[in-house]
Scaffold this motif. Structure first.
Motif, short mmCIF file in Angstrom:
data_model
loop_
_atom_site.label_atom_id
_atom_site.label_comp_id
_atom_site.label_asym_id
_atom_site.label_seq_id
_atom_site.Cartn_x
_atom_site.Cartn_y
_atom_site.Cartn_z
N LYS A 1 15.45 0.87 -4.30
CA LYS A 1 16.55 1.71 -3.85
C LYS A 1 16.53 1.92 -2.33
O LYS A 1 17.35 2.66 -1.80
N ASP A 2 15.57 1.27 -1.66
CA ASP A 2 15.43 1.45 -0.22
C ASP A 2 15.67 0.11 0.47
O ASP A 2 16.10 -0.86 -0.16
N HIS A 3 15.35 0.04 1.75
CA HIS A 3 15.52 -1.19 2.53
C HIS A 3 14.37 -2.14 2.21
O HIS A 3 13.54 -2.46 3.06
N LYS A 4 14.35 -2.61 0.96
CA LYS A 4 13.20 -3.33 0.43
C LYS A 4 12.98 -4.69 1.07
O LYS A 4 11.85 -5.16 1.19
N ASP A 5 14.04 -5.32 1.55
CA ASP A 5 13.92 -6.67 2.10
C ASP A 5 13.59 -6.68 3.59
O ASP A 5 13.40 -7.75 4.18
N GLY A 6 13.54 -5.51 4.22
CA GLY A 6 13.25 -5.46 5.65
C GLY A 6 11.77 -5.56 5.95
O GLY A 6 10.92 -5.40 5.08
N VAL A 7 11.45 -5.87 7.19
CA VAL A 7 10.06 -5.88 7.66
C VAL A 7 9.79 -4.54 8.33
O VAL A 7 10.44 -4.17 9.31
N HIS A 8 8.81 -3.81 7.81
CA HIS A 8 8.52 -2.47 8.31
C HIS A 8 7.12 -2.33 8.87
O HIS A 8 6.80 -1.32 9.50
N CYS A 9 6.29 -3.33 8.65
CA CYS A 9 4.96 -3.37 9.27
C CYS A 9 4.53 -4.83 9.40
O CYS A 9 4.68 -5.61 8.45
N GLU A 10 4.02 -5.17 10.57
CA GLU A 10 3.49 -6.51 10.79
C GLU A 10 2.29 -6.41 11.71
O GLU A 10 2.06 -5.38 12.35
N VAL A 11 1.52 -7.47 11.76
CA VAL A 11 0.35 -7.51 12.64
C VAL A 11 0.62 -8.52 13.75
O VAL A 11 1.03 -9.65 13.49
N ILE A 12 0.40 -8.07 14.98
CA ILE A 12 0.61 -8.92 16.15
C ILE A 12 -0.63 -8.82 17.04
O ILE A 12 -1.45 -7.91 16.89
N TYR A 13 -0.75 -9.75 17.96
CA TYR A 13 -1.85 -9.69 18.93
C TYR A 13 -1.35 -9.03 20.21
O TYR A 13 -0.29 -9.37 20.73
N ASP A 14 -2.12 -8.07 20.71
CA ASP A 14 -1.74 -7.38 21.94
C ASP A 14 -2.66 -7.82 23.08
O ASP A 14 -3.89 -7.66 23.00
N GLU A 15 -2.05 -8.34 24.13
CA GLU A 15 -2.82 -8.85 25.26
C GLU A 15 -3.49 -7.72 26.06
O GLU A 15 -4.54 -7.92 26.66
N THR A 16 -2.88 -6.56 26.07
CA THR A 16 -3.40 -5.46 26.90
C THR A 16 -4.75 -4.99 26.40
O THR A 16 -5.71 -4.85 27.18
N ILE A 17 -4.86 -4.71 25.11
CA ILE A 17 -6.13 -4.22 24.57
C ILE A 17 -6.94 -5.33 23.90
O ILE A 17 -7.99 -5.07 23.32
N GLN A 18 -6.39 -6.56 23.94
CA GLN A 18 -7.13 -7.74 23.48
C GLN A 18 -7.58 -7.63 22.02
O GLN A 18 -8.74 -7.90 21.68
N GLN A 19 -6.64 -7.24 21.16
CA GLN A 19 -6.97 -7.20 19.74
C GLN A 19 -5.67 -7.23 18.93
O GLN A 19 -4.58 -7.02 19.45
N TYR A 20 -5.82 -7.51 17.63
CA TYR A 20 -4.68 -7.46 16.72
C TYR A 20 -4.37 -6.01 16.39
O TYR A 20 -5.28 -5.18 16.23
N VAL A 21 -3.09 -5.69 16.28
CA VAL A 21 -2.65 -4.31 16.07
C VAL A 21 -1.59 -4.28 14.98
O VAL A 21 -0.94 -5.29 14.68
N PHE A 22 -1.41 -3.09 14.38
CA PHE A 22 -0.34 -2.87 13.42
C PHE A 22 0.92 -2.42 14.16
O PHE A 22 0.86 -1.51 14.97
N LYS A 23 2.04 -3.07 13.85
CA LYS A 23 3.31 -2.69 14.46
C LYS A 23 4.24 -2.17 13.35
O LYS A 23 4.66 -2.91 12.46
N PHE A 24 4.54 -0.87 13.40
CA PHE A 24 5.43 -0.22 12.44
C PHE A 24 6.86 -0.28 12.97
O PHE A 24 7.10 -0.04 14.16
#
Length: 338
Positions: A57-80
């Motif tokens: 019943k919600d926005h089920k097909d959307g992307v709401h969390c993914e993991v990306i690499y961040d150059e600033t802190i030099q690690q993979y992070v969660f992106k909400f």
């Protein structure tokens, strides 16, 4: 399933603090969906179960969390990612009413109660977050962190970090808000007017410390990583950090915000200025001292003064959480065993 290399345990903390758990995002999660992120978080004591993908019943097909690499802190992070646009409006776990939720939180299973705040414990949380430039909060709530009671009086969170703005989008700022067990012990906005511009497109290191009692303590320090500028560093004593009937206090992270009013239909949209937003999160650590959590079961007997039993239950939870005076005629007796 492969897991990332363990994060080296930080140096011992003063005053007998002990690291109870930590988590970073991992390369293996790049391109994976919410179910894989949830599975990964659960292996470290957190979970990702409060999001729009959780309901048809919600926005089920959307992307709401993914993991990306961040150059600033030099690690993979969660992106909400939270949606509020003409084509998609996220709801609150299947309900499209007056708010939307996209959050991770600590688990409440027996194996991971050590990550939650228990009665009379001291706890330290550390994590990093990053909000984008032109992040638009609202005049109502827009929480990116909550301390929330599990069971009992668990309506409003105890502590929130809350971006806010005026109705025309001006005075964009960050607040820290406290809500006590009752109105008489509620301090309200304890930190205000931190310019949101100081946070935008910057990684922020957060350190909080809590003493979970009705006469507790709370401190928070937020440091901008790029230039080591301390944006806030404040401590509060004699602050109510417990809830009647609570089992424990969970820590939550993500985007939880108001539409400003109730949506009249699935085609209705908020008029309070909110838009699509993101929040990046990384590098979670939980320390505790004076730990009272137990993995063993307990029985709770509530008996009248005349000896008849009113209620019995077993739970693998904090030994002392339900010790609350109910009336002069009712006695709460807790027994614990292996």
């Amino acid at each position: 399933e492969p897991t990332p290399e363990p994060t080296p345990e930080p140096a011992p903390e003063p005053d007998d603090y002990k690291l109870q758990g930590n988590m970073q995002a991992a390369q293996q999660l790049v391109g994976k969906d919410y179910s894989e992120i949830h599975k990964y978080m659960r292996s470290y004591g957190w979970d990702y179960s409060e999001h729009p993908n959780s309901s048809d019943k919600d926005h089920k097909d959307g992307v709401h969390c993914e993991v990306i690499y961040d150059e600033t802190i030099q690690q993979y992070v969660f992106k909400f990612i939270s949606h509020a646009n003409a084509d998609a409006l996220d709801g609150d776990r299947g309900k499209l009413e007056d708010r939307q939720r996209n959050e991770m939180k600590t688990q409440t299973t027996a194996a991971w109660y050590k990550l939650n705040g228990n009665w009379d414990e001291w706890q330290r949380l550390e994590w990093k977050f990053r909000i984008p430039k032109d992040f638009r909060p609202s005049t109502s709530f827009c929480h990116i962190h909550q301390l929330k009671a599990q069971e009992g009086n668990n309506g409003s969170p105890l502590i929130t970090i809350t971006p806010r703005c005026n109705s025309n989008g001006s005075n964009r700022r960050v607040q820290v808000i406290h809500t006590g067990d009752i109105s008489a012990t509620t301090k309200g906005t304890i930190i205000d007017n931190l310019p949101l511009s100081d946070f935008e497109d910057e990684w922020i290191q957060v350190e909080t410390e809590m003493h979970f009692t009705h006469d507790g303590a709370f401190s928070i320090k937020m440091t901008r990583i790029s230039d080591s500028k301390v944006l806030v560093d404040k401590a509060f004593s004699n602050i109510d950090l417990w809830r009647k009937g609570a089992i424990s206090i969970r820590n939550k992270f993500g985007i939880y915000r108001s539409f400003g009013r109730k949506m009249e239909s699935t085609d209705d949209r908020p008029t309070n200025g909110i838009k699509d937003e993101t929040l990046q999160l990384a590098d979670f650590k939980v320390y505790e001292k004076n730990t009272l959590w137990t993995q063993y079961s307990r029985k709770i007997f509530i008996r009248t003064a005349y000896g008849s039993t009113l209620f019995v239950r077993e739970e693998p939870v904090n030994t002392f959480a339900h010790v609350t005076k109910m009336t002069d005629a009712i006695e709460c007796i807790i027994s614990q065993w292996r």
